[in-house]
Design an enzyme around this catalytic site. Structure first.
Site, PDB file in Angstrom:
ATOM      1  N   SER A 124       5.570   5.866 -15.129  1.00 28.03           N
ATOM      2  CA  SER A 124       5.563   4.752 -14.312  1.00 28.03           C
ATOM      3  C   SER A 124       4.544   3.663 -15.022  1.00 28.03           C
ATOM      4  CB  SER A 124       5.254   4.918 -12.890  1.00 28.03           C
ATOM      5  OG  SER A 124       4.549   3.752 -12.280  1.00 28.03           O
ATOM      6  N   TYR A 149      -0.240   9.157  -6.241  1.00 32.23           N
ATOM      7  CA  TYR A 149       0.924   9.180  -6.745  1.00 32.23           C
ATOM      8  C   TYR A 149       0.748   8.899  -8.234  1.00 32.23           C
ATOM      9  CZ  TYR A 149       5.084   6.684  -8.679  1.00 32.23           C
ATOM     10  OH  TYR A 149       5.950   6.326  -9.359  1.00 32.23           O
ATOM     11  N   LYS A 153       1.433  11.096 -12.136  1.00 31.70           N
ATOM     12  CA  LYS A 153       1.970  10.575 -13.355  1.00 31.70           C
ATOM     13  C   LYS A 153       1.025  10.270 -14.891  1.00 31.70           C
ATOM     14  CE  LYS A 153       5.834   9.745 -11.454  1.00 31.70           C
ATOM     15  NZ  LYS A 153       7.148  10.644 -11.475  1.00 31.70           N
TER      16      LYS A 153
HETATM   17  C1  UD1 Z   1       4.795  -0.246  -6.423  1.00 30.28           C
HETATM   18  C2  UD1 Z   1       3.899   0.895  -6.352  1.00 30.28           C
HETATM   19  C3  UD1 Z   1       3.827   1.356  -7.908  1.00 30.28           C
HETATM   20  C4  UD1 Z   1       5.273   1.968  -7.823  1.00 30.28           C
HETATM   21  C5  UD1 Z   1       6.381   1.038  -7.754  1.00 30.28           C
HETATM   22  C6  UD1 Z   1       7.527   1.854  -7.509  1.00 30.28           C
HETATM   23  C7  UD1 Z   1       1.787  -0.124  -5.019  1.00 30.28           C
HETATM   24  C8  UD1 Z   1       0.371  -0.555  -4.995  1.00 30.28           C
HETATM   25  N1  UD1 Z   1       2.335   0.057  -6.120  1.00 30.28           N
HETATM   26  O1  UD1 Z   1       4.663  -1.167  -7.396  1.00 30.28           O
HETATM   27  O2  UD1 Z   1       2.793   2.132  -8.013  1.00 30.28           O
HETATM   28  O3  UD1 Z   1       5.302   2.517  -9.266  1.00 30.28           O
HETATM   29  O4  UD1 Z   1       6.040   0.459  -6.577  1.00 30.28           O
HETATM   30  O5  UD1 Z   1       8.554   0.850  -7.354  1.00 30.28           O
HETATM   31  O6  UD1 Z   1       2.668   0.171  -3.947  1.00 30.28           O
HETATM   32  N2  UD1 Z   1       5.111  -7.276  -1.724  1.00 30.28           N
HETATM   33  C9  UD1 Z   1       5.223  -8.303  -0.966  1.00 30.28           C
HETATM   34  N3  UD1 Z   1       5.692  -7.756   0.463  1.00 30.28           N
HETATM   35  C10 UD1 Z   1       6.177  -6.710   0.703  1.00 30.28           C
HETATM   36  C11 UD1 Z   1       6.449  -5.651  -0.203  1.00 30.28           C
HETATM   37  C12 UD1 Z   1       5.893  -6.010  -1.875  1.00 30.28           C
HETATM   38  O7  UD1 Z   1       4.894  -9.304  -1.000  1.00 30.28           O
HETATM   39  O8  UD1 Z   1       6.616  -6.323   1.723  1.00 30.28           O
HETATM   40  C13 UD1 Z   1       4.475  -7.922  -3.116  1.00 30.28           C
HETATM   41  C14 UD1 Z   1       3.687  -6.930  -3.477  1.00 30.28           C
HETATM   42  O9  UD1 Z   1       2.418  -7.404  -3.524  1.00 30.28           O
HETATM   43  C15 UD1 Z   1       3.829  -7.184  -5.180  1.00 30.28           C
HETATM   44  C16 UD1 Z   1       5.263  -7.365  -5.303  1.00 30.28           C
HETATM   45  O10 UD1 Z   1       5.945  -7.564  -4.072  1.00 30.28           O
HETATM   46  O11 UD1 Z   1       3.290  -8.265  -5.597  1.00 30.28           O
HETATM   47  C17 UD1 Z   1       6.126  -6.143  -5.668  1.00 30.28           C
HETATM   48  O12 UD1 Z   1       5.714  -4.816  -4.742  1.00 30.28           O
HETATM   49  P1  UD1 Z   1       6.237  -3.527  -4.888  1.00 30.28           P
HETATM   50  O13 UD1 Z   1       7.859  -3.817  -4.951  1.00 30.28           O
HETATM   51  O14 UD1 Z   1       5.782  -2.653  -3.833  1.00 30.28           O
HETATM   52  O15 UD1 Z   1       6.246  -2.984  -6.255  1.00 30.28           O
HETATM   53  P2  UD1 Z   1       4.618  -2.729  -6.886  1.00 30.28           P
HETATM   54  O16 UD1 Z   1       3.689  -2.907  -5.901  1.00 30.28           O
HETATM   55  O17 UD1 Z   1       4.634  -3.429  -8.292  1.00 30.28           O
END
Ligand code: UD1
Length: 340
Positions: A124, A149, A153
């Site tokens: 990842s 998690y 990795k």
């Molecule tokens: C997350 C994990 C990462 C993992 C990946 C798998 C965290 C901190 N990181 O990545 O370790 O490998 O998923 O797919 O959880 N967001 C919102 N609202 C939401 C959900 C997310 O605004 O309800 C934003 C987050 O702040 C981020 C973006 O959307 O800026 C993407 O979030 P997400 O899909 O959870 O992925 P990652 O955080 O990049």
């Protein structure tokens, strides 16, 4: 090649199985359906016309897994099986370390015993930690992660590299995924999170289908163009094709080699929501919420190594990802449970 795919019924696993079958490889799926549905196997058969063999086994059961491995007699393994929720891993770190490490040890022991030395490992972009600036290159600095998690990795990459360095004959690809989203273009397979989704896109799709009232945007005061977090979203079909390219390449490379699988492009939370609105024709209510602990402002890949060495690059854009993700969600409003 005959490829054993652990976690082959999961989101990334199932799309990779389709890509392998379409490329003419034979596949056996090893999965215990702990976080996936047996219906996936029917869907893979519907898409490809081939029903992959199945070993229903928990990798941590060394004896049962070894027996399944011996019967399968694969040429290579792609290893997806494992726990993957960042939030859960911080609540129950021991479970995450135990599960992800012991299942990989069980796999490596079976591979050694049966003389199979070709492995593609699901890593990842989380291993780039917080100390680097995008675009992330594979050799940019020491690996780190801010949650258990992600640390599994980091540890497993190190363990696999040590094994490959110590013993000649191993061929190990370490694939660092950015943010896989979308679904197979048929709408037959896609991401089916249990409970409330943690990741942005499954959440937004559930708002679009009416299962949740609104999405929370975790922070709009980041130092980015529109203030919301930017990520390198990659279409799951591109990611799956990246696995086939890595598998076919790694057989000719001795040792362990890391490759990023991303697009090299950042997309903000607001842009992603807008893409799902255009694909679905449905307005997605969004509220600004506090930042989520541990989130980076921006993350995207340096894709040059994968392009040069694998001859692979992502070809699908955000509109394709939103369209295919929406097709999957609208055809399967409750995921694989939508089947009667
Ligand atoms: C997350 C994990 C990462 C993992 C990946 C798998 C965290 C901190 N990181 O990545 O370790 O490998 O998923 O797919 O959880 N967001 C919102 N609202 C939401 C959900 C997310 O605004 O309800 C934003 C987050 O702040 C981020 C973006 O959307 O800026 C993407 O979030 P997400 O899909 O959870 O992925 P990652 O955080 O990049």
């Amino acid at each position: 090649m005959h490829v054993l795919v652990t976690g082959g019924a999961g989101f990334i696993g199932s799309h990779t199985v389709v890509a392998l079958l379409e490329r003419g490889h034979d596949v056996t799926i090893a999965d215990d359906f702990d976080n996936s549905s047996p219906e996936v196997i029917n869907r893979i058969e519907q898409i490809t016309g081939i029903r992959p063999a199945l070993a229903e086994v928990d990798l941590r059961d060394e004896e049962a897994f070894d027996a399944a491995f011996a019967t399968t007699a694969p040429d290579a393994v792609i290893h997806f099986a494992g726990l993957k929720s960042v939030g859960e891993s911080s609540i129950d770190p021991l479970r995450y370390y135990e599960h992800n490490l012991s299942s990989t040890f069980s796999l490596l022991n079976a591979m050694k015993k049966h003389g199979v030395r070709t492995l593609v490992f699901s890593s990842s972009a989380t291993v780039y930690g917080e100390g680097q600036e995008p675009p992330y290159g594979e050799d940019g600095g020491p690996l780190d992660a801010n949650n258990p998690y992600g640390m599994t990795k980091v540890m497993l990459e190190r363990i696999l590299s040590d094994v490959a360095d110590a013993e000649p004959g191993w061929h190990i690809a370490l694939l660092r995924y950015f943010n896989p989203i979308g679904a197979h273009e048929s709408g037959l397979i896609g991401e089916d999170p249990k409970g409330v989704p943690n990741n942005l896109v499954p959440y937004v799709l559930q708002v679009a289908i009416g299962r949740r009232p609104h999405v929370s945007i975790y922070g709009d005061d980041y130092p980015t163009a529109d203030g919301t977090g930017e990520r390198d979203y990659i279409h799951i079909a591109d990611l799956a094709e990246g696995h086939v390219a890595a598998l076919e390449k790694i057989v000719a490379i001795e040792g362990a080699r890391a490759w990023n699988l991303g697009t090299g492009q950042g997309t903000s939370v607001k842009q992603l929501i807008a893409a799902v609105e255009s694909a679905s024709g449905i307005r997605i209510p969004a509220v600004i919420a506090p930042r989520r602990a541990g989130d980076l402002p921006r993350s995207w890949a340096d894709t040059s190594r994968a392009e040069a060495e694998l001859g692979w690059r992502a070809t699908r854009d955000i509109a394709d990802m939103a369209r295919d993700g929406w097709r999957w969600q609208s055809q399967n409003p409750r995921g694989f449970d939508s089947v009667d």
